[in-house]
Scaffold this motif. Structure first.
Motif, PDB file in Angstrom:
ATOM      1  N   THR A   1      32.339  51.714 -45.127  1.00 35.05           N
ATOM      2  CA  THR A   1      30.879  51.621 -45.777  1.00 35.05           C
ATOM      3  C   THR A   1      29.948  52.181 -44.339  1.00 35.05           C
ATOM      4  O   THR A   1      31.121  52.636 -43.397  1.00 35.05           O
ATOM      5  CB  THR A   1      30.406  51.056 -46.301  1.00 35.05           C
TER       6      THR A   1
ATOM      7  N   ASP B   1      30.705  48.924 -42.484  1.00 36.77           N
ATOM      8  CA  ASP B   1      32.206  47.561 -42.205  1.00 36.77           C
ATOM      9  C   ASP B   1      33.387  48.918 -42.251  1.00 36.77           C
ATOM     10  O   ASP B   1      33.557  50.060 -42.915  1.00 36.77           O
ATOM     11  CB  ASP B   1      31.640  47.297 -44.069  1.00 36.77           C
ATOM     12  N   SER B   2      34.259  48.157 -42.535  1.00 37.71           N
ATOM     13  CA  SER B   2      35.915  48.944 -41.953  1.00 37.71           C
ATOM     14  C   SER B   2      36.640  47.946 -41.999  1.00 37.71           C
ATOM     15  O   SER B   2      37.071  47.111 -41.204  1.00 37.71           O
ATOM     16  CB  SER B   2      36.146  50.071 -40.198  1.00 37.71           C
ATOM     17  N   TYR B   3      37.425  48.139 -43.499  1.00 37.80           N
ATOM     18  CA  TYR B   3      38.135  46.636 -43.691  1.00 37.80           C
ATOM     19  C   TYR B   3      39.793  47.448 -44.279  1.00 37.80           C
ATOM     20  O   TYR B   3      39.506  48.465 -45.463  1.00 37.80           O
ATOM     21  CB  TYR B   3      37.645  45.709 -44.182  1.00 37.80           C
TER      22      TYR B   3
ATOM     23  N   ALA C   1      41.476  46.327 -47.809  1.00 32.27           N
ATOM     24  CA  ALA C   1      41.198  45.671 -49.010  1.00 32.27           C
ATOM     25  C   ALA C   1      41.184  46.162 -50.593  1.00 32.27           C
ATOM     26  O   ALA C   1      41.382  47.387 -50.724  1.00 32.27           O
ATOM     27  CB  ALA C   1      39.943  44.463 -49.302  1.00 32.27           C
TER      28      ALA C   1
ATOM     29  N   VAL D   1      34.336  45.963 -59.989  1.00 36.64           N
ATOM     30  CA  VAL D   1      34.420  44.477 -59.733  1.00 36.64           C
ATOM     31  C   VAL D   1      34.756  43.233 -59.168  1.00 36.64           C
ATOM     32  O   VAL D   1      34.592  42.066 -59.001  1.00 36.64           O
ATOM     33  CB  VAL D   1      34.811  44.416 -61.922  1.00 36.64           C
ATOM     34  N   ALA D   2      35.514  43.896 -58.165  1.00 35.27           N
ATOM     35  CA  ALA D   2      35.846  42.977 -57.000  1.00 35.27           C
ATOM     36  C   ALA D   2      36.372  43.382 -55.988  1.00 35.27           C
ATOM     37  O   ALA D   2      36.700  44.449 -56.564  1.00 35.27           O
ATOM     38  CB  ALA D   2      37.142  42.031 -57.474  1.00 35.27           C
ATOM     39  N   ILE D   3      36.393  42.797 -55.029  1.00 35.45           N
ATOM     40  CA  ILE D   3      37.037  43.663 -54.193  1.00 35.45           C
ATOM     41  C   ILE D   3      37.971  42.497 -52.827  1.00 35.45           C
ATOM     42  O   ILE D   3      36.910  41.103 -53.003  1.00 35.45           O
ATOM     43  CB  ILE D   3      36.171  44.213 -52.328  1.00 35.45           C
ATOM     44  N   GLY D   4      39.195  42.308 -52.788  1.00 30.03           N
ATOM     45  CA  GLY D   4      40.101  41.483 -52.147  1.00 30.03           C
ATOM     46  C   GLY D   4      41.837  41.417 -51.640  1.00 30.03           C
ATOM     47  O   GLY D   4      41.415  42.342 -51.215  1.00 30.03           O
ATOM     48  N   SER D   5      41.519  40.153 -50.479  1.00 28.07           N
ATOM     49  CA  SER D   5      42.353  40.639 -50.043  1.00 28.07           C
ATOM     50  C   SER D   5      43.706  41.341 -50.835  1.00 28.07           C
ATOM     51  O   SER D   5      44.385  41.592 -49.810  1.00 28.07           O
ATOM     52  CB  SER D   5      42.915  39.552 -48.529  1.00 28.07           C
TER      53      SER D   5
ATOM     54  N   ILE E   1      30.876  50.871 -51.141  1.00 29.57           N
ATOM     55  CA  ILE E   1      31.927  50.687 -51.693  1.00 29.57           C
ATOM     56  C   ILE E   1      31.630  48.833 -51.870  1.00 29.57           C
ATOM     57  O   ILE E   1      31.060  47.815 -51.226  1.00 29.57           O
ATOM     58  CB  ILE E   1      33.105  51.104 -50.880  1.00 29.57           C
ATOM     59  N   ALA E   2      30.701  48.592 -53.061  1.00 28.35           N
ATOM     60  CA  ALA E   2      30.039  46.657 -52.982  1.00 28.35           C
ATOM     61  C   ALA E   2      30.427  46.777 -54.820  1.00 28.35           C
ATOM     62  O   ALA E   2      30.774  47.517 -55.347  1.00 28.35           O
ATOM     63  CB  ALA E   2      28.751  46.281 -52.786  1.00 28.35           C
ATOM     64  N   VAL E   3      31.012  45.432 -54.673  1.00 32.10           N
ATOM     65  CA  VAL E   3      30.896  44.473 -55.856  1.00 32.10           C
ATOM     66  C   VAL E   3      29.388  44.769 -57.000  1.00 32.10           C
ATOM     67  O   VAL E   3      28.376  44.794 -56.372  1.00 32.10           O
ATOM     68  CB  VAL E   3      31.372  43.600 -55.848  1.00 32.10           C
TER      69      VAL E   3
END
Lengths: 461, 461, 461, 461
Positions: free
Chosen positions: D12, D15-17, D19, D29-33, D387-389
């Motif tokens: 974004t 951020d940079s990660y 997931a 609806v969701a962002i998760g590991s 990119i967000a819920v």
């Protein structure tokens, strides 16, 4: 037989020394440490400064602004000029839209001829553009009108657009002439005035509020971009603000060539004058001029500009209207107040009293600002603007011991007020010589008939 | 009996006119349109310009730099000066760390006395600070040394820290004196030189690369902050860069008062001179001076500075070392090359040829830059620096028809090269008068014994 | 089993949205619109903002300043930090002249270990330079100290010269590390303090008067010249003035890369605080910090800097001394007053109350300024500084309905005053999580033993 | 049932990660590991970047310029957009002089409806001013047109005067709307074109020569003065020059609030493109756009502007005309060449290849510049731009291993050339999702019917 002016302290833009000056006819013929010439008239200048006659490069005498005509015509205006030590004025002829430059010049000559107590020349204001005007610009130069003027303000009457500015500058470059610019954004001012009137704002202070400093800085920035494109010098009249000054300095850093004029009102008066005695007072109308008065920080910035050489000329924009009978045309509508204020009479005394004696500028700078630089820029140097062998004997013997006060009651200007009412005046004209003839003694005009001549100017530097 | 100089075109910082000049003893006593005096020696100046004698405010004659002593002492240096039209020089006496100003002045007098072909004065370089120095500054002013110098470069020898700059400026303000500054950041330069030497960089170009423009701009910015704090004017010597110029203009916008000097080398030469014929060439050593030569864009910015009045003085920083026998001390280590180059002889001719004749400056500006402004700033005006009644008869009659070429072979300077070798020279000194005595004819010194006198200066403007 | 934080309004430097956050162990593992996980502990964040844990990049805990030691050590300081929503601090280790970086680091570790309620890292202050220090810089980077600090002020104790700045920046460029700079000209300050003391000026206001804005702007300009020469980014701590801000903007225009930090005190307090109740009051001592407080126009310029992105980090320079017993060391000599003030506890609340709620900055900017940008610049992103999957669960649940007042009486900081006494506080920490553990509830620390860990940082952006 | 995008590197603006992302319907609806959901469609994003869908805030599809209509209409233009990773475009509706905004909007809706492969919104171009337009501005905001546009160029067709600029800005301030400005001085351009034509200058290079950088800087300076007077933010489209950039920075220093857009052509192409193969070549016509291409130093200054945050948006000003059949309308008269060039398809790839991979900007900045900031400024955040819920599932999976070359032969844009012919392309769209629907695979559109929706925008930040 000549005149021998003995023992004065001669001040030019560079020099300061004691010497005698010998005048023969209209000219200075000798300067020496102890000149003796048996048949000369000897006049003592001991204890006095000797300045070159002042040049006011910005006057409007006999100007018809539609609703009225300025209180001072060439007769009273130039009479006031010499009383104040100014022996040359440059006034503005202005083309009417749709008419010729030649026509405008003819009118101006008619107004000035045989009425001037000092020598005079004209700038030509251009308000319209076409091929004929383009060609007439050369005619003007040929008859000694080597400087022009364009207005970026006064929409619908005087204002020209950026395309005309470009074309006129191109032409002025070809002719090695110079164009002076009134830098305020007329489009925005018009809208601001409309807004104010819709809000029923009527008092003189709204004159200032509808011409904020941004409109001056904007116009200056725009002009200097066009000047840079054309690659030719320009002249900015009546700079009023620190913002404008800084904008000019930034453009000079890039290499733009610009001559800057300010006026005593922008050095000595500030926007507090618009307020008058109370909020409904009309006193502020006396100070309705364009651009308007600014803040004291602007005053200081302009004094610094004089001191640092960033401003090279102090004119007056003398444009007088009586408070009673003329200014009051705008009594219930600030936008109808005739724009302008008198000043030609007090310019040199003000610069001397508030500039030299306070240490803000030195006395050579005063001479440069009130005489020499205008002579150079507008193509009448070294005939005018200096004390040198061969120059016109336009000479001011300055009584530095005089202390008085400026007042409408005692002024020569034909107007019922002065914006400098109550200001101290140190020093005054003891003698003024115009081309060798003594025309003023102790602040009084000593001749009856005007003797001023038209100045056929060449291109300035 | 006097001298009558007839028919020249007199040029001052302001004026340009034709007149005769009458000299009596050491002074100009009259200027007139057609002076006749039966018993005068009459000299024709027809067809020539007449300039006030030049003033070089920045020379180093007989300077011991540790490893060697400059090729020109006061004798040869001032002889070259008058040949070139310079009738006054201001040289630098310099305190050694731990010693007194009085001691430094004494030494300098010994070097100069009876050896000067032109009039001379001294600035006093301060390299150390304590209460005694503080007190000695007043002694210096009392004996006519009204200007001082501080170095922001040359760590460990001449450099002072910012605290000393502050204290010296405070003191100079009390004394109405002026301090000149060498503006380069010596701390950084030292590190850059160390770096270069570690990298085994040896040739003259590294002199320039280890004194980048940033170190000049930085020092100028720092100085002007301190000057603003103290609220007193400063003088910047040998400005070399556009970056430095712009930095000065920004500070002036804030109100800082600063006088700026540049030198012909920074106007006419650029860093390409360091390259010599090939990369291993030592020719570049001739141009090893501090600050170093810059880019052509810097040259142009400095010319603009002259034209716009942002730079008011052109000195030379004359500091000559022979290419063979002196410069070659640094043959294998650029940092050992003695710093400096000759120039006193050609300053006016270079400004005339490359400034006036190209239109970059006008001829009044040339006079201001090479004479008048230095006289005012350093407190010898109007005795020096102008052509006016009562001033010293330091007069240059300038043969404008002369065309030649600058060359070490023909120069008077006692040094085996000139950085201007092969440069065209238009115009030269036809006659030079020092206080009424003709000392040069057609570029040749016509007197045997030096007649220059020490100038007890007052505080400048 | 994890923790489920439900219904909060998640705010990052970019985003603002409603979602649930799931924590497992020390990390955020999921963010979703309606997460259900049967065995999780569920905590409601409804009606609250969720911020990433704050990062204070500038604290001095347990600092020995010679005459005394700061009132807050790592224990009380970090306890105050978490109460205020700051879950990471970066403190300064500082080399003593003549000693090693390793030694300084060891001392700092001893002070901090097992005493920190939040995670912590160190910058390394360098006060001396030699080959060994040059080599140790790499050792520091290897153990996670990727940022250094140099002082341009505090002559004789901390100050380094420009040569060292150059060399350290060269080295930091090789190591891709970053150097922070205290920008004030120590040489000049020393002289100004001496002057003031000679004049028998004793009260706290003289702290400000002997550190005028010029000394900050000067040091910034100098630093940015050196940074430009070396071509590497620099970090400026605690910017206090508009003059400094403008100087930075000018350098950025040339391309210089610089990160800028300011502190709440320079945004919210001004020089009027030095005056105290009367002229002899010692109250001003509470505000004796370096640089000193400035004018309200400076406050405004710095707020603009935050809003426009010209300043990217707000730290505190927390350095607390008790008014009674410590500040009064300088009761009769302002120059002996220990420099510094507390702030770590109130940073976020102040930014929220006086920045976000007044509209000066938006809430994403607040997060960037108090957390995200410090994480990026100092090499702990995205572990710290954001709310994202995979990041440490350093989470602040911000009760935006809380309204209180800042007071020394109620603060956690171990110091007898706060410079913000009586300031309104809107919002406070409802819950603070440090790596998944809840450490604060409603402004009260809920754990007994500190659990903060050392942060081995990498090179930042 | 949803879509599970697994293992991508989410980027974004902050951020940079790594997931997983879960999409349900049109939303994230969701962002998760490590999300598992049995009935989801699982798509691997391993090894890819995940960007929010691009937003091109500056397109002209189906634009009638009088002599012709752009080659790309909304159908082909938006198809090219999604191929390049742009899932939202903002196009310009434009009032005809004398007509209503409502009318212009209606026409634009007719052109766009059911033809857009991506979501779309409109800015409204105002070319005429009266009370009705003033009132219609509110109507526009009410239907989701929260941004307007005024032209300072294109005299007689689109250009408005400074009074209108003032009035429209006043009105936009009341409405919390935003106005975009085309900043070139149309009056001067008109004169320069006339000059060129009189001189019989015909080839495309004269397009650039008649729109020098001064006319852009001038218009920017003027606009920012008016914005300062009104005290409201403005938006500058397609900034092309360093001079303009510096002018903006100076105004921001004074506090003027301005958002700046540039385009890939001003970053990557320069005036050398006008020359074509030889002087008589017409190839330069491909690059005829306004403002014109500048120098490489301008390119660099604009890249710096991106990196330093001074420019926050990169749009394309996509306005395509075929070289054969359209551009050649101006074959014998440069001033008749239709202005504009294509770019919507390659914007993100160009920024990635020439910005991110060269280190000029980082990847978060790329996302901010191509998506996030436009979403915020133009009132569609956080629905778009991140990119967000909770945000629209406008997602780009970016294949960073792809290496190709830009060519007209392979492009989707419906035009016979591209200004980037032969440019390398690193990375491309592996998958593009528009509101949860996959619309592109490996650079190919995988749907038949356009599904883009109109965006009813709110006021941006």
């Amino acid at each position: 037989m000549g005149i021998l002016l003995k023992g004065g302290n001669i001040i030019t833009a560079t020099d300061s020394y004691y010497a005698d000056i010998r005048i023969e006819g209209e000219k200075i013929v000798a300067i020496g440490s102890d000149i003796t010439q048996s048949d000369d008239e000897v006049i003592s200048a001991k204890g006095s400064y000797i300045f070159p006659g002042g040049i006011d490069s910005h006057t409007h005498f006999g100007l018809d602004v539609g609703s009225t005509v300025t209180a001072d015509d060439f007769y009273s205006g130039t009479k006031a000029a010499i009383v104040g030590g100014t022996t040359t004025i440059l006034d503005y002829a202005t083309q009417n839209k749709g008419e010729t430059l030649q026509g405008a010049l003819k009118q101006q000559f008619e107004k000035a001829e045989d009425k001037c107590f000092c020598d005079y020349g004209f700038h030509m204001g251009i308000t319209d553009w076409n091929e004929f005007v383009n060609s007439e610009m050369a005619d003007m130069v040929n008859v000694g009108i080597t400087s022009f003027k364009l207005y970026m303000a006064y929409k619908k009457t005087l204002q020209v657009d950026d395309g005309i500015i470009y074309k006129a500058l191109k032409r002025s470059k070809e002719l090695s002439a110079l164009i002076a610019f009134h830098c305020e954004n007329g489009d925005i001012i018009e809208v601001l005035i409309d807004e104010a009137r819709k809000n029923n704002y009527k008092s003189p202070i709204y004159h200032a509020l509808t011409r904020p400093v941004n409109v001056e800085r904007e116009a200056i920035a725009r002009l200097l971009e066009i000047a840079e494109l054309v690659d030719t010098p320009v002249y900015i009249v009546h700079l009023s603000s620190k913002a404008g000054m800084d904008c000019i300095l930034d453009a000079k850093k890039r290499g733009v060539k610009v001559y800057v004029e300010t006026c005593p009102q922008y050095l000595l008066l500030d926007e507090s004058y618009y307020k008058g005695i109370d909020v409904n007072s009309f006193e502020g109308a006396k100070y309705v001029m364009s651009p308007p008065l600014r803040k004291t920080s602007d005053n200081l910035a302009l004094w610094k500009g004089l001191s640092y050489g960033d401003i090279s000329i102090v004119g007056t924009d003398h444009c007088s209207f009586n408070y009673i009978g003329q200014k009051d045309i705008g009594l219930t509508d600030f936008s109808k107040i005739p724009n302008g204020a008198p000043g030609v009479e007090h310019r040199i005394a003000l610069l001397y009293t508030y500039g030299v004696l306070t240490g803000k500028i030195n006395i050579n700078q005063m001479v440069a600002l009130t005489s020499t630089d205008a002579a150079k820029v507008f193509g009448i140097f070294p005939k005018k603007g200096t004390i040198a062998v061969g120059s016109d004997a336009d000479i001011i013997v300055w009584d530095k011991d005089y202390i008085g006060e400026i007042s409408a009651k005692t002024q020569t200007q034909n107007v019922d007020y002065t914006p400098y009412e109550g200001f101290k005046q140190h020093g005054r004209v003891k003698y003024a010589f115009l081309r060798g003839e003594m025309v003023v003694i102790d602040g009084n005009v000593k001749i009856i008939k005007p003797t001023g001549k038209y100045l056929h100017r060449i291109n300035g530097r």
